[in-house]
Design a protein around this motif. Structure first.
Motif, PDB file in Angstrom:
ATOM      1  N   LEU B 659      39.524  28.843  15.693  1.00 51.88           N
ATOM      2  CA  LEU B 659      39.672  27.877  16.791  1.00 51.88           C
ATOM      3  C   LEU B 659      39.222  26.492  16.356  1.00 51.88           C
ATOM      4  CD1 LEU B 659      38.296  30.014  19.738  1.00 51.88           C
ATOM      5  CD2 LEU B 659      40.645  29.219  19.508  1.00 51.88           C
ATOM      6  N   ALA B 660      38.119  26.450  15.625  1.00 47.13           N
ATOM      7  CA  ALA B 660      37.575  25.159  15.194  1.00 47.13           C
ATOM      8  C   ALA B 660      38.583  24.411  14.341  1.00 47.13           C
ATOM      9  CB  ALA B 660      36.268  25.367  14.430  1.00 47.13           C
ATOM     10  N   ILE B 661      39.290  25.149  13.482  1.00 48.18           N
ATOM     11  CA  ILE B 661      40.289  24.496  12.625  1.00 48.18           C
ATOM     12  C   ILE B 661      41.360  23.831  13.487  1.00 48.18           C
ATOM     13  CG2 ILE B 661      42.145  24.958  10.968  1.00 48.18           C
ATOM     14  CD1 ILE B 661      40.199  27.118   9.788  1.00 48.18           C
ATOM     15  N   LYS B 662      41.777  24.559  14.532  1.00 53.24           N
ATOM     16  CA  LYS B 662      42.813  23.982  15.403  1.00 53.24           C
ATOM     17  C   LYS B 662      42.260  22.819  16.226  1.00 53.24           C
ATOM     18  CE  LYS B 662      45.105  28.348  15.555  1.00 53.24           C
ATOM     19  NZ  LYS B 662      44.838  29.686  16.105  1.00 53.24           N
ATOM     20  N   LEU B 663      41.007  22.974  16.688  1.00 54.31           N
ATOM     21  CA  LEU B 663      40.409  21.874  17.451  1.00 54.31           C
ATOM     22  C   LEU B 663      40.322  20.621  16.604  1.00 54.31           C
ATOM     23  CD1 LEU B 663      37.494  23.753  19.234  1.00 54.31           C
ATOM     24  CD2 LEU B 663      39.419  22.634  20.361  1.00 54.31           C
ATOM     25  N   LYS B 664      39.931  20.813  15.353  1.00 52.39           N
ATOM     26  CA  LYS B 664      39.760  19.674  14.464  1.00 52.39           C
ATOM     27  C   LYS B 664      41.118  19.028  14.218  1.00 52.39           C
ATOM     28  CE  LYS B 664      37.605  18.007  10.339  1.00 52.39           C
ATOM     29  NZ  LYS B 664      36.689  18.260   9.242  1.00 52.39           N
ATOM     30  N   ALA B 665      42.118  19.863  13.969  1.00 53.14           N
ATOM     31  CA  ALA B 665      43.458  19.321  13.726  1.00 53.14           C
ATOM     32  C   ALA B 665      43.905  18.508  14.932  1.00 53.14           C
ATOM     33  CB  ALA B 665      44.429  20.457  13.447  1.00 53.14           C
ATOM     34  N   GLY B 666      43.595  19.018  16.112  1.00 52.30           N
ATOM     35  CA  GLY B 666      43.972  18.299  17.329  1.00 52.30           C
ATOM     36  C   GLY B 666      43.278  16.953  17.425  1.00 52.30           C
ATOM     37  N   ARG B 667      42.001  16.936  17.078  1.00 45.96           N
ATOM     38  CA  ARG B 667      41.250  15.687  17.146  1.00 45.96           C
ATOM     39  C   ARG B 667      41.783  14.686  16.137  1.00 45.96           C
ATOM     40  NH1 ARG B 667      36.360  14.530  15.883  1.00 45.96           N
ATOM     41  NH2 ARG B 667      36.069  16.262  14.441  1.00 45.96           N
ATOM     42  N   MET B 668      42.059  15.193  14.944  1.00 47.62           N
ATOM     43  CA  MET B 668      42.549  14.298  13.897  1.00 47.62           C
ATOM     44  C   MET B 668      43.900  13.707  14.301  1.00 47.62           C
ATOM     45  SD  MET B 668      40.354  13.916  11.691  1.00 47.62           S
ATOM     46  CE  MET B 668      38.713  14.567  11.620  1.00 47.62           C
ATOM     47  N   GLU B 702      32.697  24.803   5.579  1.00 48.56           N
ATOM     48  CA  GLU B 702      33.567  25.045   6.713  1.00 48.56           C
ATOM     49  C   GLU B 702      32.750  25.335   7.976  1.00 48.56           C
ATOM     50  OE1 GLU B 702      37.786  27.477   6.740  1.00 48.56           O
ATOM     51  OE2 GLU B 702      36.031  28.330   5.794  1.00 48.56           O
ATOM     52  N   THR B 703      31.659  26.078   7.804  1.00 53.23           N
ATOM     53  CA  THR B 703      30.869  26.456   8.977  1.00 53.23           C
ATOM     54  C   THR B 703      30.161  25.263   9.616  1.00 53.23           C
ATOM     55  OG1 THR B 703      29.267  27.225   7.364  1.00 53.23           O
ATOM     56  CG2 THR B 703      30.504  28.895   8.558  1.00 53.23           C
ATOM     57  N   ASN B 704      29.885  24.197   8.807  1.00 54.58           N
ATOM     58  CA  ASN B 704      29.335  22.984   9.411  1.00 54.58           C
ATOM     59  C   ASN B 704      30.321  22.457  10.441  1.00 54.58           C
ATOM     60  OD1 ASN B 704      28.098  23.138   6.673  1.00 54.58           O
ATOM     61  ND2 ASN B 704      26.983  21.379   7.505  1.00 54.58           N
ATOM     62  N   SER B 705      31.557  22.425   9.984  1.00 62.41           N
ATOM     63  CA  SER B 705      32.611  21.901  10.826  1.00 62.41           C
ATOM     64  C   SER B 705      32.820  22.784  12.054  1.00 62.41           C
ATOM     65  CB  SER B 705      33.863  21.781   9.975  1.00 62.41           C
ATOM     66  OG  SER B 705      34.988  21.649  10.763  1.00 62.41           O
ATOM     67  N   LEU B 706      32.676  24.103  11.855  1.00 63.32           N
ATOM     68  CA  LEU B 706      32.810  25.043  12.973  1.00 63.32           C
ATOM     69  C   LEU B 706      31.837  24.676  14.087  1.00 63.32           C
ATOM     70  CD1 LEU B 706      32.588  28.929  12.524  1.00 63.32           C
ATOM     71  CD2 LEU B 706      31.486  27.763  14.399  1.00 63.32           C
ATOM     72  N   VAL B 707      30.560  24.539  13.725  1.00 61.91           N
ATOM     73  CA  VAL B 707      29.550  24.225  14.731  1.00 61.91           C
ATOM     74  C   VAL B 707      29.849  22.873  15.355  1.00 61.91           C
ATOM     75  CG1 VAL B 707      27.102  23.773  15.105  1.00 61.91           C
ATOM     76  CG2 VAL B 707      27.808  25.619  13.585  1.00 61.91           C
ATOM     77  N   GLU B 708      30.189  21.903  14.498  1.00 61.49           N
ATOM     78  CA  GLU B 708      30.443  20.557  14.972  1.00 61.49           C
ATOM     79  C   GLU B 708      31.561  20.527  16.025  1.00 61.49           C
ATOM     80  OE1 GLU B 708      31.120  17.767  11.803  1.00 61.49           O
ATOM     81  OE2 GLU B 708      31.974  16.339  13.218  1.00 61.49           O
ATOM     82  N   LEU B 712      31.216  19.270  19.875  1.00 60.39           N
ATOM     83  CA  LEU B 712      32.025  18.171  20.417  1.00 60.39           C
ATOM     84  C   LEU B 712      32.740  18.614  21.691  1.00 60.39           C
ATOM     85  CD1 LEU B 712      33.652  16.667  17.179  1.00 60.39           C
ATOM     86  CD2 LEU B 712      31.801  15.722  18.545  1.00 60.39           C
ATOM     87  N   LEU B 713      33.310  19.819  21.609  1.00 66.28           N
ATOM     88  CA  LEU B 713      34.061  20.330  22.754  1.00 66.28           C
ATOM     89  C   LEU B 713      33.142  20.467  23.978  1.00 66.28           C
ATOM     90  CD1 LEU B 713      36.940  21.256  23.400  1.00 66.28           C
ATOM     91  CD2 LEU B 713      36.197  23.607  22.970  1.00 66.28           C
ATOM     92  N   ALA B 714      31.932  20.999  23.732  1.00 72.84           N
ATOM     93  CA  ALA B 714      30.985  21.165  24.841  1.00 72.84           C
ATOM     94  C   ALA B 714      30.611  19.803  25.422  1.00 72.84           C
ATOM     95  CB  ALA B 714      29.732  21.890  24.348  1.00 72.84           C
ATOM     96  N   ASN B 715      30.329  18.852  24.539  1.00 75.47           N
ATOM     97  CA  ASN B 715      29.940  17.522  25.011  1.00 75.47           C
ATOM     98  C   ASN B 715      31.047  16.883  25.850  1.00 75.47           C
ATOM     99  OD1 ASN B 715      27.422  17.594  23.843  1.00 75.47           O
ATOM    100  ND2 ASN B 715      28.107  16.703  21.919  1.00 75.47           N
ATOM    101  N   ILE B 716      32.274  17.047  25.389  1.00 79.07           N
ATOM    102  CA  ILE B 716      33.392  16.436  26.123  1.00 79.07           C
ATOM    103  C   ILE B 716      33.563  17.111  27.498  1.00 79.07           C
ATOM    104  CG2 ILE B 716      35.897  16.095  26.129  1.00 79.07           C
ATOM    105  CD1 ILE B 716      35.664  15.875  23.022  1.00 79.07           C
ATOM    106  N   SER B 717      33.509  18.461  27.503  1.00 80.75           N
ATOM    107  CA  SER B 717      33.675  19.173  28.774  1.00 80.75           C
ATOM    108  C   SER B 717      32.585  18.788  29.767  1.00 80.75           C
ATOM    109  CB  SER B 717      33.639  20.694  28.546  1.00 80.75           C
ATOM    110  OG  SER B 717      34.739  21.084  27.768  1.00 80.75           O
ATOM    111  N   VAL B 718      31.351  18.707  29.265  1.00 77.16           N
ATOM    112  CA  VAL B 718      30.231  18.345  30.149  1.00 77.16           C
ATOM    113  C   VAL B 718      30.403  16.914  30.649  1.00 77.16           C
ATOM    114  CG1 VAL B 718      27.750  17.940  30.254  1.00 77.16           C
ATOM    115  CG2 VAL B 718      28.633  19.990  29.129  1.00 77.16           C
ATOM    116  N   ALA B 719      30.833  16.023  29.754  1.00 76.73           N
ATOM    117  CA  ALA B 719      31.005  14.619  30.140  1.00 76.73           C
ATOM    118  C   ALA B 719      31.980  14.502  31.305  1.00 76.73           C
ATOM    119  CB  ALA B 719      31.502  13.803  28.948  1.00 76.73           C
TER     120      ALA B 719
END
Ligand SMILES: [Zn+2]
Lengths: 269, 990
Positions: B659-668, B702-708, B712-719
């Protein structure tokens, strides 16, 4: 510079030396205008208003006549130099019209209008000096003016402003405080505890509101005592005047008569 | 119910209590001002057991009798100027007589300087001080009004004397009626006229100096004393003969009128770290900052001051210098004692003039920018600076010498001028780090004058370096006080989540998520685990993913001492060998740390995501979790990559990763930037010695990016959620797009040196063009460009959603329209606020009223933003210090020859600015001999006669090899990184 004045300092004092729940000095003068049927001048601190009441009298305008009760007409006039900035407000000024309609709707349920069908009661409000709490002063002065005109009221209407600085409630705000803190004006009928007016021009959270609202109601009762005493004193003076020198002008006699009538009612308010 | 009363005012005191007057505003409008004041008799005097007041008291009723001049006991009552000019004395822990602080004084300080006012208020609350605030303006006996013809100053002085006299008569009468045995109330003032008046009225008065001289710690305290006052310390030289070195400032009214009319410009003065004779001021009227060239034009502005600038005619505009001009080497011969005498002065000025002239020749007209001079100071932002005493400025270094010397203190920061100060302790202070404040900078003095505050310890000792770093970046580092620790749960380390029951308050409105397969992934050795994750396949083909954040707001309740402290600290500060916590460590490393196999309270964000990582649904809930494992990034990576592992935890990590890979691709795709900042890691060989053995570039997996991605997703949803619920006061974070002009220089360099273009029209365009900045021969080049591009940007900031316009909410770097910080409440205060707002928005707990107040939220976030910036800088400085130590150790191992590859990032007329990748540090290579400098092409050429071979040309982006040495500065005893070129030419003799 205003930001450099503390609204409530660490010692618990407000910028004018009062504490949170202390109301400003008040004074009432119950017959400043002898031409009116009843009038009252009220000051809260430096805020000063005069209200004159004419009527009940026959309605002049046909279309304003209401067949089963009296029509209440409120006109507000602001002295040009009453506030910080000199500004002439015409009668058509929107804020002034709004002010008038607030006073009208506050008193409509209180004045026993059904006793005077097809007649008219005129209330002239003059704002002489503004230092916060103008509406509260207008409401309190109107109550007293109506009482001195002998118009039967269901109850007194006593108004107080309340605000909240950060989390501390404050009562009876000055202009300086009104500019800084969210605030409400609450008018209560102390005998029944009913509220006839709540206005709020700034945002205020509902929890805060509840607290201030409660405090303002309590403060209304404190004011009520003072106002009642003022009415009594005035009545006493008039009664004495009638007794000692029954040569009073007819207008004075009239007012005196009504006040005596009023007095019976006022006592159980 | 509270007691509501009417404050009656007697007719007679209306004169004192009512004021009606007219005043004219700057725009010529006449305004009527109405003020009234209620005088009262219940303002307490603060003296213990006072029968008359019956109020709270903290001043001993007999006063303080240790001072020899006032052996019958005394209280001090300082006037306003004492606090304005002698705050360091007041703050010294050696100075603590019972003190009466008048409201008149407090108000005057507030009008004159807010920073001093805040210090004063903190001081009044300090446990080791005995300061009572007396509201004299509200007490009927002490209130006064300004008389006709009286200046406000005279009025205040009279008020202060009246209060002094009232206190004197109000003091409890002792058993002996004789007034000579009464304690005295001593008016402390440096105004001789005021003292004379006080004495004429029969009051005790003293100057600060005379008062301090009588104290037992006089020697130490006299050093702290600011060098002003009518006592004229030592009028040695003929003051009148001094000619002004600087032009006088314009009167304040002229300055303000000038700024208003647009003739003058107002802004913060920024000193230039490379050239002490140059500074700049950013003002809204010009795209480029206003350049100030030379001492006279900078006119005594100190970095951070708010100044008023006059801009010269366009024909006199200049380009910024491209030369490194170092204060210490240019001014090394300047004598602190004599620096104001004429002959000497001219020589130094001559040198400076030469330095300025020499670089004026070849400035390209294209780079000219508005140039001007400082004509007034709107606000000084002076603070205490960490300095070294300059050895050369001492007339004697004999440690036994107690004679007063005038010496130079050189601030650690390159942005600040040297400070002259007088001290008797100079020899003892050599080789120490000391704290110095600036007192004044008269027009006749080349250097500002200051005084010594305290010593921090031996330079280069870790403790002194650490403390000076914390002071320099204004990090609050005192241990948590008792009142704060009292807010922690009474169970302490033994606190556990109580068994599940309807009665337990912990379980109210909390979901039981103990059964979920949750794990945390952090850097090795992480103690404050504030986030954990889980993911599982749902029957409908979608995936449930959850982020679980430590429920800090359960423990940190609004408006208690712990909360206030956390708000003031704003963030945890990470230094290489020390962490300064925002919250007591019981919370950070235990109760709020989501350790494995322990039940913990959490705040969970749970999404239903489609297999393409589209959000189908999101919900927020308070929860109880039990993490199943705490992985390091490496461990998680290994597990994920190991095909034999098929357990639930591993599956969960793989699901999250996909999921993180897809989220990142979406952000990029949306235009997010992949930024870079030099990150190095210091290995400490053991906790005791804490000497670094190695400096290593941080590695990202890769796992750094996973957590990141999930954070980010949590921060955005909460915002989104808190902005919906509290549109006026939501705590959000944004990153404004940088002004295009910021990139001009970098674009030009890239074009000329590499033939590359940088499209800065949007974050997406920038991201795409950064991706194309690739040098096939040099993999690090891309990172270098990213680092340089990052420096052109603005920094992200917290803000209150009701305070800025809706279209400026966006986060430029992350390319998201809304963002906040939610995921690290243990170490960031903004997150704690976001937690409270989120809890209120799901109706878990009512929102504290302060979070409904826009002004309150703004105030708190201002502090947090500042702390955040400072913490980053402190962290970087700490890394630099350790890199320095590591280099020194390596230099000793390798016989002084440490060589590293570096990239040139800037060229100067007489030097190069290089970036050493491996160490993450920047350095200056200076040339003393004449070299050729091509401003337009960003190159320097070392001519053949110097190299001995052929011309050597070096340009920005070139890779060079540098020698790195740690050289001990002879004057300041401080280790300095010195770099010289090794390749392409050896510059050690150039
Ligand atoms: Zn007392």
């Amino acid at each position: 510079m205003a930001s450099r004045i503390e609204i409530l300092n660490d010692g618990g004092f407000r910028s004018d030396g009062r504490k949170q729940y202390e109301l400003r000095d008040i004074s009432f003068d119950l017959s400043p205008q002898s031409s009116a049927d009843g009038s009252a001048s009220v000051s809260h601190g430096l805020t000063q208003v005069v209200v004159s009441v004419f009527g009940p009298r026959e309605a002049k305008m046909r279309r304003e006549t209401i067949h089963d009760r009296a029509n209440i007409n409120v006109e507000v006039n602001v002295a040009p130099f009453s506030a910080g900035e000199r500004r002439r407000r015409g009668r058509g000024d929107k804020r002034i019209l709004e002010f008038g309609s607030i006073i009208k709707s506050t008193f409509e349920p209180v004045i026993q209008t059904s006793l005077y069908p097809r007649s008219q009661i005129d209330i002239y409000v003059q704002i002489l000096q503004q230092d916060g709490g103008v509406l509260q002063a207008c409401v309190n002065a109107t109550t007293l003016a109506l009482a001195s005109a002998g118009i039967p009221l269901l109850d007194f209407v006593c108004a107080v402003t309340g605000g909240v600085h950060s989390t501390s409630p404050l009562l009876d705000l000055t202009t300086l405080e009104e500019n800084d803190v969210p605030h409400v004006t609450v008018a209560v009928m102390p005998r029944t505890g009913k509220v006839t007016l709540v206005t709020m021009e700034t945002r205020l959270h509902v929890d805060r509101f509840e607290e201030i609202f409660r405090l303002a109601c309590e403060a209304g009762k404190v004011l009520h005592k003072e106002m009642r005493a003022a009415v009594r004193e005035r009545t006493g003076v008039l009664v004495a005047a009638i007794g000692a020198a029954p040569r009073g002008t007819s207008a004075g006699m009239d007012a005196g008569d009504r006040d005596v009538v009023m007095d019976e009612r006022i006592d159980d308010y | 119910m509270v007691d509501i009363t009417i404050k009656k005012r007697s007719q007679t005191d209306a004169v004192v209590t009512q004021r009606k007057f007219f005043k004219k505003t700057a725009r010529g409008k006449v305004i009527k001002v109405l003020r009234e004041r209620y005088l009262r008799d219940d303002v307490p005097c603060g003296i213990q057991d006072c029968q008359a007041c019956q109020g709270p008291g903290m001043l001993p009723s007999a006063g303080e009798s240790a001072h020899p001049s006032f052996s019958t006991g005394h209280f001090v009552l300082p006037d306003t100027n004492v606090f304005l000019s002698q705050m360091d004395l007041m703050e010294s822990n050696l100075f603590s007589p019972p003190t009466i602080l008048l409201q008149t004084v407090l108000d005057e300080v507030r009008h004159r300087s807010l920073p001093l006012y805040n210090r004063l208020k903190a001081l009044a609350k300090a446990d080791d001080k005995r300061i009572w605030i007396f509201y004299n303006e509200y007490r009927s006996e002490t209130a006064i009004i300004r008389e006709e013809g009286e200046t406000p100053n005279d009025r205040n002085d009279r008020g202060i004397r009246k209060a002094t006299s009232w206190y004197q008569s109000h003091l409890p009468r002792g058993r002996s009626a004789s007034p000579s045995h009464q304690p005295k109330v001593v008016l402390l003032t440096d105004d001789a006229a005021n003292r004379r008046k006080a004495e004429a009225e029969g009051l005790a008065a003293s100057s600060v100096r005379r008062y301090v001289e009588g104290m037992k710690d006089a020697t130490q305290l006299l050093d702290v004393l600011v060098s002003v006052g009518d006592d004229a310390i030592e009028p040695t030289r003929a003051v009148a003969a001094r000619s002004a070195l600087y032009s006088e400032y314009l009167p304040t009214a002229t300055v303000l009128a000038g700024v208003k009319s647009g003739q003058l410009h107002q802004g913060h003065f920024n000193a230039n770290a490379y050239n002490y004779l140059e500074g700049s001021v950013n003002v809204p009227a010009f795209a480029k900052p206003i350049l100030l060239v030379g001492r006279e034009n900078m006119n005594r502005a100190v970095n951070g001051d708010v100044v008023a600038v006059e801009v010269f005619d366009e024909t006199e505009w200049k380009a910024p210098a491209d030369e490194v001009i170092d204060q210490e080497s240019t001014l090394k011969n300047d004598d602190a004692e004599d620096s104001e005498e004429e002959g000497e002065g001219e020589e130094v000025l001559g040198q400076e003039k030469k330095a300025l002239r020499s670089d004026e020749k070849a400035r390209p007209p294209s780079e000219k920018q508005p140039t001007g001079r400082v004509v007034g100071i709107i606000k000084r932002n002076w603070r205490a600076y960490v300095c070294h005493i300059d050895t050369a400025s001492l007339s004697t270094t004999l440690p036994t010498s107690l004679s007063q010397q005038t010496v130079f203190a050189t601030p650690v920061s390159r942005l600040l001028p040297r400070i002259r100060l007088r001290t008797r302790q100079a020899p003892q202070l050599l080789a120490q780090k000391i704290l110095v404040t600036i007192d004044r900078w008269p027009a006749t003095a080349r250097y500002p004058e200051g005084h010594f505050v305290r010593a921090l310890g031996r330079a280069e000792s870790k403790d002194a370096e650490q403390e000076s770093l914390l002071l320099e970046f204004d990090v609050p580092y005192r241990p948590f006080g008792r009142a704060i620790l009292a807010c922690l749960p009474v169970e302490g380390e033994g606190w556990v989540v109580p068994p599940k029951s309807a009665a337990a308050p912990e379980w109210r409105d909390r979901e039981d998520l103990r059964g979920l397969t949750i794990c945390s992934i952090d850097p090795p050795g992480c103690q404050d685990i504030d986030d954990a994750l889980h993911a599982r396949q749902l029957p409908n083909g979608n995936i449930e993913a959850g982020v679980h954040i430590a429920d800090v707001s359960h423990f940190v309740l609004p408006d208690n001492p712990m909360d206030s402290e956390a708000a003031a600290r704003g963030t945890t500060v990470y230094l290489v060998d020390k962490r300064i916590d925002m919250l007591p460590s019981l919370l950070g490393t235990n109760l709020c740390s989501l350790r494995p196999h322990v039940e913990r309270l959490a705040f969970s964000v749970i999404w239903e995501l489609s297999p393409d990582a589209e959000i189908v649904n999101v919900r927020f809930t308070k929860s109880v979790i039990a993490s199943k494992a705490a992985f390091t990034y490496d461990e998680a990576q290994l597990r994920k990559d190991d095909v034999h592992m098929r357990d639930e935890l591993t599956q969960s990590i793989r699901l999250l990763n996909s999921l993180a890979i897809k989220l990142k691709a979406g952000r990029m795709a949306a235009g997010a930037l992949n930024l870079a900042s030099p990150e190095v890691k210091i290995h400490l060989d053991s906790s005791e010695s804490s000497d670094p053995i190695e400096v290593e570039q941080k590695e990202l997996r890769e796992t750094n990016s996973l957590v990141e991605e999930f954070m980010l997703l949590a921060n955005i949803s909460v915002a989104k959620k808190i902005q919906d619920t509290f549109p006026q006061t939501a705590v959000l974070r944004r990153h404004l797009p940088p002004p295009r002009t910021n990139f001009e220089k970098l674009q030009d360099i890239l074009k000329k040196r590499k033939g590359m273009t940088l499209d800065v029209s949007s974050s997406g365009a920038l991201a795409a063009s950064l991706d194309k900045c690739i040098d096939p021969k040099e993999p690090a080049f891309n990172t270098l460009v990213r680092i340089m591009a990052t420096r052109c940007m603005l920094s992200a900031e917290y803000f209150c959603s009701g305070s800025v316009s809706r279209d400026t909410f966006g986060h430029y770097g992350l390319a998201t329209p809304i963002y906040t910080h939610f995921t690290s409440p243990i170490r960031r205060y903004a997150d704690v606020l976001a937690h409270r707002q989120l809890a209120a928005s799901i109706a878990h707990a009512p929102l504290h009223p302060s979070l409904h107040s826009k002004s309150h939220v703004e105030r708190v976030l201002d502090v947090v933003n500042r702390r955040h910036r400072m913490a980053q800088m402190a962290g970087r400085a700490s890394v630099e210090f350790y890199v320095g130590l590591a280099l020194k150790a390596r230099g000793e191992r390798e016989q002084g020859l440490v060589q590293e590859e570096a990239f040139v990032i800037r060229t100067f007329r007489n030097g190069l600015n290089v970036f050493v990748f491996k160490l993450g540090i920047e350095g200056l290579v200076m040339f003393k001999r004449e070299i050729k400098f091509d401003v337009d092409n960003y190159t320097v050429t070392i001519p053949a006669e110097l190299t001995g071979k052929s011309d050597a040309t070096i340009a920005v982006f070139d890779k060079v090899t540098v020698n790195i040495e740690i050289e001990k500065d002879k004057n300041t005893q401080r280790g300095k990184v010195k770099m010289t070129l090794a390749k392409p030419v050896d510059s050690r003799n150039l």
